[in-house]
Design a protein around this motif. Structure first.
Motif, PDB file in Angstrom:
ATOM      1  N   UNK A  57      22.022  27.304 -12.422  1.00  0.00           N
ATOM      2  CA  UNK A  57      20.866  27.129 -13.534  1.00  0.00           C
ATOM      3  C   UNK A  57      20.353  25.384 -13.370  1.00  0.00           C
ATOM      4  N   UNK A  58      21.091  24.668 -12.588  1.00  0.00           N
ATOM      5  CA  UNK A  58      20.518  23.428 -12.426  1.00  0.00           C
ATOM      6  C   UNK A  58      19.356  23.307 -11.418  1.00  0.00           C
ATOM      7  N   UNK A  59      18.784  24.204 -10.733  1.00  0.00           N
ATOM      8  CA  UNK A  59      18.026  24.107  -9.656  1.00  0.00           C
ATOM      9  C   UNK A  59      18.516  23.342  -8.311  1.00  0.00           C
ATOM     10  N   UNK A  60      19.605  23.300  -8.072  1.00  0.00           N
ATOM     11  CA  UNK A  60      20.218  22.746  -6.997  1.00  0.00           C
ATOM     12  C   UNK A  60      20.663  23.828  -5.892  1.00  0.00           C
ATOM     13  N   UNK A  61      20.483  23.509  -4.490  1.00  0.00           N
ATOM     14  CA  UNK A  61      20.601  24.447  -3.492  1.00  0.00           C
ATOM     15  C   UNK A  61      21.705  24.551  -2.887  1.00  0.00           C
ATOM     16  N   UNK A  62      22.348  25.805  -2.788  1.00  0.00           N
ATOM     17  CA  UNK A  62      23.698  25.960  -2.045  1.00  0.00           C
ATOM     18  C   UNK A  62      23.485  26.045  -0.732  1.00  0.00           C
ATOM     19  N   UNK A  63      22.303  26.679  -0.247  1.00  0.00           N
ATOM     20  CA  UNK A  63      22.183  26.715   1.205  1.00  0.00           C
ATOM     21  C   UNK A  63      22.132  25.372   1.672  1.00  0.00           C
ATOM     22  N   UNK A  64      21.539  24.224   1.367  1.00  0.00           N
ATOM     23  CA  UNK A  64      21.271  23.109   1.923  1.00  0.00           C
ATOM     24  C   UNK A  64      22.616  22.545   1.700  1.00  0.00           C
ATOM     25  N   UNK A  65      23.312  22.751   0.666  1.00  0.00           N
ATOM     26  CA  UNK A  65      24.566  22.080   0.505  1.00  0.00           C
ATOM     27  C   UNK A  65      25.571  22.503   1.627  1.00  0.00           C
ATOM     28  N   UNK A  66      25.544  23.768   1.922  1.00  0.00           N
ATOM     29  CA  UNK A  66      26.486  24.420   2.808  1.00  0.00           C
ATOM     30  C   UNK A  66      26.234  23.720   4.190  1.00  0.00           C
ATOM     31  N   UNK A  67      24.862  23.624   4.489  1.00  0.00           N
ATOM     32  CA  UNK A  67      24.786  23.110   5.814  1.00  0.00           C
ATOM     33  C   UNK A  67      25.097  21.699   5.797  1.00  0.00           C
ATOM     34  N   UNK A  68      24.945  20.933   4.940  1.00  0.00           N
ATOM     35  CA  UNK A  68      25.309  19.414   4.915  1.00  0.00           C
ATOM     36  C   UNK A  68      26.787  19.279   5.147  1.00  0.00           C
ATOM     37  N   UNK A  69      27.345  20.079   4.509  1.00  0.00           N
ATOM     38  CA  UNK A  69      29.004  20.205   4.505  1.00  0.00           C
ATOM     39  C   UNK A  69      29.375  20.583   6.095  1.00  0.00           C
ATOM     40  N   UNK A  70      28.842  21.558   6.362  1.00  0.00           N
ATOM     41  CA  UNK A  70      29.144  21.906   7.795  1.00  0.00           C
ATOM     42  C   UNK A  70      28.924  20.735   8.759  1.00  0.00           C
ATOM     43  N   UNK A  71      27.755  20.316   8.661  1.00  0.00           N
ATOM     44  CA  UNK A  71      27.428  18.915   9.474  1.00  0.00           C
ATOM     45  C   UNK A  71      28.411  17.854   9.381  1.00  0.00           C
ATOM     46  N   UNK A  72      28.673  17.698   8.002  1.00  0.00           N
ATOM     47  CA  UNK A  72      29.817  16.499   7.900  1.00  0.00           C
ATOM     48  C   UNK A  72      31.094  16.854   8.384  1.00  0.00           C
ATOM     49  N   UNK A  73      31.646  18.040   8.415  1.00  0.00           N
ATOM     50  CA  UNK A  73      32.676  18.568   8.981  1.00  0.00           C
ATOM     51  C   UNK A  73      32.772  18.527  10.559  1.00  0.00           C
ATOM     52  N   UNK A  74      31.617  18.579  11.062  1.00  0.00           N
ATOM     53  CA  UNK A  74      31.518  18.693  12.720  1.00  0.00           C
ATOM     54  C   UNK A  74      31.585  17.198  12.798  1.00  0.00           C
ATOM     55  N   UNK A  75      31.080  16.404  12.111  1.00  0.00           N
ATOM     56  CA  UNK A  75      31.021  14.772  12.196  1.00  0.00           C
ATOM     57  C   UNK A  75      32.416  14.149  12.136  1.00  0.00           C
TER      58      UNK A  75
END
Length: 315
Positions: free
Chosen positions: A288-306
Motif C-alpha cells: 500500500x505504499x505504491x512501491x514496485x517489488x518487480x523493480x526491486x527484485x530486478x535491482x537486487x539480482x543486478x546487485x548480486x551479479x555485480x
C-alpha cells in the motif's frame, strides 16, 4: 484459475508436511530459534528507536548531517537520506519499511522511493561481518563482506542512474499516479503525538514487522530443510536453492558445497540479493505504499551479479 492453483499449492504444502513431519518440525524450530536469538535482539531496539524518530518528526537532525554527502553521492533528497542510514545500520526489512513510511506520508515520491529501495535494504552489518564473514567464511577481516555488499549496491545505483538518463529504463505511470511529485504532504499537516503515544505505537509497529519476519524465516527454513532432505539433486544444487530461499540457512550449505573463490563468489552474490525470504519480508512492509517489488527484485539480482563479479576479480 488462480484459485485452483492456490488450492493445489496448499494441498502440496499439506502433503509435504505429512511426508516429512520430522524435517518440517526441526526446520521450523531452527528458523524460529535463529529469529529469536539473532534477528529479534539485533533489530527490535533499532526498529523501535528508528520508528520513534519518524513518529516524532526528529529525523531532520540526522539527515542534516548525512545529506551533504549521501544526497549528492546517490542523487537523492534530504528526506530520502534517512532510510539509507537506517538500512545501512539495521538490516532487512527496516530500510524498506522506512521508505514505505516516507512514501505513505508524502515526504518522498514513489519514484524516489523505488530508487532508494533498491540499495537501502540489505542484511545488517553485524550479520554480514559476524555470521557471513567469520562463521561461514572464516575471514580475519570480515569487514570485506560489507565492502563487497555496499560496493555492489552503489555500483548498481550508478548503473540505474545511467540507464534512466539514457532512456533505457522508465518508471511505470501507475507509480507516479499514486503519489505525484508535485504534491508533497507539508509537515504541519501531520498529526502531533505525545512522546508516550509515539513510543507505544513504535513498539507495536516494530513487533508487528519483526513477527512477520520470524514467520517468513520459519517458512523458508522449512522449504530449505525439505529440499536438503527430500530432493534427489546434487549437493551443489541443493546449496544454491537453499541460498536462493533463505540466506541465513543457505550460507552454511554454500560454503560446505563449494570451495575457494567459487564459494565466496556464490555466497556474496546470494547475500547481496538477500534471498526470497527477505524479498517476502520486504513485500509485506511496503504494501500500500505504491512501491514496485518487480523493480526491486530486478535491482537486487543486478546487485548480486555485480557482487559475484567483484569477488571473483578482487576477492
Amino acid at each position: 484459475m488462480k484459485y485452483k492453483l492456490m488450492a493445489v499449492a496448499a494441498a502440496g504444502v499439506v502433503l509435504v508436511f505429512l511426508v516429512f513431519p520430522q524435517v518440517v518440525s526441526e526446520s521450523a524450530a531452527e528458523g524460529l530459534l535463529m529469529w529469536f536469538q539473532v534477528v529479534l535482539p539485533a533489530l527490535l531496539p533499532f526498529s523501535i528507536v528508528s520508528t520513534l524518530l519518524l513518529r516524532l518528526g526528529m529525523t531532520d537532525t540526522i539527515t542534516k548531517v548525512v545529506a551533504p554527502f549521501i544526497g549528492k553521492l546517490l542523487g537523492i533528497s534530504r528526506k530520502g537520506c534517512y532510510p539509507v542510514v537506517v538500512g545501512m545500520l539495521s538490516g532487512y526489512p527496516l530500510g524498506a519499511a522506512t521508505v514505505a513510511h516516507l512514501c505513505r506520508s508524502g515526504e518522498i515520491t514513489t519514484k524516489e522511493g523505488n530508487y532508494i529501495l533498491h540499495f537501502c535494504n540489505n542484511a545488517s552489518p553485524m550479520f554480514l561481518m559476524e555470521y557471513i564473514g567469520v562463521s561461514c567464511l572464516g575471514w580475519k577481516q570480515p569487514i570485506k563482506v560489507l565492502v563487497f555488499v555496499y560496493a555492489a549496491g552503489f555500483l548498481g545505483c550508478v548503473l540505474e542512474r545511467i540507464l534512466q538518463k539514457s532512456g533505457k529504463k522508465r518508471q511505470k505511470k501507475k507509480e507516479e499516479k499514486r503519489r505525484p511529485e508535485e504534491i508533497p504532504v507539508p509537515k504541519d499537516g501531520q498529526k502531533k503525538v505525545s512522546f508516550m503515544q509515539a513510543l507505544d505505537e513504535s513498539i507495536m509497529s516494530s513487533f508487528t514487522i519483526l513477527t512477520k519476519v520470524g514467520g517468513y524465516i520459519m517458512l523458508f527454513s522449512i522449504v530449505a530443510g525439505v529440499i536438503r532432505q527430500g530432493c534427489l539433486i546434487s549437493t551443489e544444487n541443493k546449496a544454491l536453492l537453499s541460498g536462493l530461499l533463505e540466506i541465513t540457512v543457505g550460507a552454511k550449505d554454500i560454503t560446505a558445497a563449494f570451495q575457494g573463490r567459487a564459494a565466496v563468489s556464490c555466497l556474496m552474490g546470494f547475500v547481496t540479493f538477500g534471498g526470497l525470504s527477505s524479498a517476502a519480508q520486504t513485500a509485506s512492509v511496503i504494501r500500500d505504499a505504491g512501491l514496485s517489488m518487480k523493480s526491486y527484485l530486478l535491482a537486487k539480482v543486478r546487485q548480486g551479479i555485480i557482487a559475484m563479479v567483484l569477488v571473483w576479480f578482487f576477492g
